[in-house]
Design an enzyme around this catalytic site. Structure first.
Site, PDB file in Angstrom:
ATOM      1  N   CYS A   1       0.939  -1.209   0.109  1.00 60.87           N
ATOM      2  CA  CYS A   1       0.014   0.055   0.130  1.00 60.87           C
ATOM      3  C   CYS A   1       0.901   1.118   0.109  1.00 60.87           C
ATOM      4  CB  CYS A   1      -0.935   0.087   1.285  1.00 60.87           C
ATOM      5  SG  CYS A   1      -1.860   1.719   1.476  1.00 60.87           S
TER       6      CYS A   1
ATOM      7  N   CYS B   1      -0.590   4.387   2.443  1.00 59.02           N
ATOM      8  CA  CYS B   1      -0.639   4.563   3.899  1.00 59.02           C
ATOM      9  C   CYS B   1       0.085   3.250   4.210  1.00 59.02           C
ATOM     10  CB  CYS B   1      -1.814   4.968   4.405  1.00 59.02           C
ATOM     11  SG  CYS B   1      -3.652   3.909   3.702  1.00 59.02           S
ATOM     12  N   SER B   2      -0.635   2.299   4.735  1.00 63.97           N
ATOM     13  CA  SER B   2      -0.076   0.834   4.950  1.00 63.97           C
ATOM     14  C   SER B   2      -1.423  -0.102   5.007  1.00 63.97           C
ATOM     15  CB  SER B   2       0.629   0.775   6.314  1.00 63.97           C
ATOM     16  OG  SER B   2       1.770   1.507   6.131  1.00 63.97           O
ATOM     17  N   CYS B   3      -2.336  -0.050   3.999  1.00 70.71           N
ATOM     18  CA  CYS B   3      -3.512  -1.035   4.194  1.00 70.71           C
ATOM     19  C   CYS B   3      -3.184  -2.294   4.035  1.00 70.71           C
ATOM     20  CB  CYS B   3      -4.411  -0.533   2.979  1.00 70.71           C
ATOM     21  SG  CYS B   3      -5.224   0.890   2.873  1.00 70.71           S
TER      22      CYS B   3
END
Lengths: 202, 217, 217, 202
Positions: free
Chosen positions: A110, A113-115
């Protein structure tokens, strides 16, 4: 080089301690305000630490390796197949399972962000959230993979999945060839978190 | 907004810290995570508003602050934006006024767990608009980068891809973050050739893109 | 390398500090500037190598360190790369070994002033290759971003522009920074429409681009 | 907002003092090594502080306003015309002068570093080197201009010059209408540094 002879001034303990203090002050403020229940905070940490995590994903993978009908369902409708095993919740509502084959290797990132698929993998590891992983995986996935010790043949296509909307991705690794007759439990023990993100082969 | 969070394709970050396998390195990070998850009910805010708030950090701060500290700071900023805490309270950590808790009820442990297990509904199966694109269509990602929160990364802007899957109508991140409600939009998985994105390579990349990000080339 | 220095088009940096009109805010910045200008003769290094060294800073450092401190750090890094100082010397500031000053002569004040006044010769009027592009030609900026120093900014990659002026053959920044010598290449001023770059607007932008950055669309 | 309630930890004096100490240590090391002559360092600072600067550019502009032949030469071959006035040297070898008109306003930036025409303008001001100016001028020049107090009519085209190679740019502002009969010296006094970068009208 400037970046190794002069230590970065900002990564040391003082900043981290400052962050700890700031977060504690925020928590105390929000609790004092009545906006947050400390018991709910405790509960949600415990939930993600104990009830989610890569073993959930490993169970899904092992079942897919053991049960062709489930595998077909999993690849066709990941959300429903995974939910049928009880792995539901935030950041796992819309699941797509992508299968590694002899010709395709999948890797998930991701960039924005950091999905990450919380119900099946838990919260993401630090490296998944690092700028290096987020920035580089889309541009040079093979170099990133080599840093994880994964070298792929040229003929194999790398398929990168950037989780930019609401779909969360789980990689279905290839079943190792030496596992004939193994129980789903034994198979699950072979499945690693990195294998389900795509930064390891299983 | 194309700020530092939109880092796909940026170089210079060095090797991936492949051994940093922990989820939390410090206990306070758990508290920051939990604070973000719980405070979202009372304020309230959703993921898109929270992401947007993180993205508003100055780039130097974004790169220097801890991941979970940013979560907590963004949560506090959203509480402040809702008038529930003051800047002074956030700085001092000391309460100076009461809020209307009937309008901003805190979430109980039981409700939070139930919701976390159930997940959110983000699709609109009855969305009346027909999808503009079909499987296999060639599409171009819009060049325009809006000033607000958006989920079309910069490395895809202006690039050609093909519709790989129609995902259905989903709540639209840009609209939610801007306070315009869910504004459902069709969403697609789009596949790109590495050569189109980086001028070399034969690998492929998929991203999930809402219809307003796409155009017929 | 498309690191943080390549910031054209990035958002999130806030307002321009329009009142920061000074050239130097501190005396040590003058020393850093002067150190960079003088040390370049003894090492030696040129502007492109020096820029490249600055660009190699980690993005968080690039954004946090003072402009002139980066100049001095990059100058020191180039001296270290040439084997003239050790990492330990740079950290402690104390000399631990002598260098061959005949091979690395320091510049005198008079020579430095004369050179600064004269400037450098960067063109190759007798360059034998014919230019590949002519006034008015539509060109596309290469999509590929090389790993080393380059002067094709990311916000122009893959975009269409028109040749506005042929500038002649110039030493090529990418080659000089990589230690491949001047490798003369034709250079052009290319004009772009704002709508092509940002999806909106009717203004225009020019950038100077060496021939290897350009292709016929 | 996090970015205004929580002060940025890294912009304060400690870091700046650290930079000062590091630069001083580097200077002492390089002088001790014999790689740098302190007299040359002194000389080069003095040179850029006293012999270059916006008054050079202002003299060029004033002459162009006063002398149509010179103006024609300046716009056709900026390097030669400017060199003829004695303004030569590093970062000014290849000059292009771009003229503001009733329909075009020019503004100069260097997105990749901070290239700037030293012989005619001296070293750049801090704002020119700021990430905000470098990042935003190419994308939203009118917004940047408005922060400098410059509002342009919609019909006027903004022409941005990103100094990506060896050419350095000088903006030739429009001669103010109330200056008929003024001497070149008087005209030069009206020309501002920002006017020759394009972040001011003259």
């Amino acid at each position: 080089m400037p970046h190794d002879t002069h230590d970065h001034d900002h990564d040391h303990d003082p900043l981290e301690q400052g962050a700890a203090l700031r977060v504690r002050a925020l928590e105390e403020l929000m609790v004092a305000k009545g906006l947050v229940d400390p018991a709910a905070m405790d509960a949600i940490v415990e939930y993600y630490e104990t009830e989610t995590g890569p073993r959930n994903g490993a169970a899904v993978v092992a079942r897919a390796w053991s049960d062709p009908d489930f595998k077909e369902w999993l690849l066709r409708d990941g959300s429903a197949a995974i939910a049928s095993m009880g792995f539901t919740g935030f950041q796992g509502e819309y699941m797509r399972v992508v299968e590694n084959t002899d010709t395709v290797h999948n890797i998930v990132v991701c960039t924005l962000c950091s999905c990450y698929p919380w119900p099946v993998l838990g919260l993401p590891p630090t490296w998944y959230k690092s700028p290096a992983y987020r920035a580089r995986t889309v541009r040079e996935p093979r170099v990133v993979l080599s840093e994880f010790g994964v070298e792929l043949p040229k003929e194999m296509r790398v398929q990168v999945w950037d989780s930019t909307a609401e779909i969360r991705y789980l990689v279905l690794p290839q079943r190792p060839s030496d596992t004939e007759g193994e129980t789903p439990e034994a198979l699950a023990a072979r499945v690693t978190r990195n294998g389900m993100i795509g930064t390891a082969r299983v | 907004m194309d700020s530092i969070h939109d880092m796909g394709g940026m170089q210079g970050f060095g090797p991936v810290p492949v051994d940093a396998e922990e989820v939390f390195a410090h206990d306070w990070q758990k508290r920051a995570f939990a604070l973000t998850e719980t405070l979202g009910w009372a304020v309230p805010y959703g993921s898109d508003e929270h992401r947007q708030e993180i993205e508003r950090l100055a780039p130097a701060e974004y790169l220097n602050r801890d991941y979970f500290e940013k979560w907590a700071l963004a949560a506090a900023a959203l509480a402040r934006g809702a008038g529930l805490v003051s800047a002074d309270e956030v700085v001092t950590g000391r309460k100076s006024f009461d809020v209307d808790l009937a309008a901003h009820p805190r979430v109980s442990a039981a409700d939070l767990l139930a919701a976390s297990r159930a997940g959110a509904e983000m699709t609109f199966p009855d969305h009346p608009a027909e999808p503009c694109f079909a499987m296999g269509d060639t599409v171009r990602v819009m060049v325009h980068g809006p000033d607000g929160h958006t989920r079309a990364p910069r490395y895809l802007r202006g690039r050609l891809g093909r519709i790989e899957r129609h995902l259905g109508a989903f709540q639209f991140a840009d609209a939610l973050a801007a306070g315009r409600g869910p504004d459902p939009q069709h969403c697609y998985t789009v596949i790109f050739d590495a050569a189109e994105l980086w001028g070399q390579g034969s690998d492929t990349l998929c991203a999930d893109l809402w219809e307003p990000y796409l155009e017929h080339p």
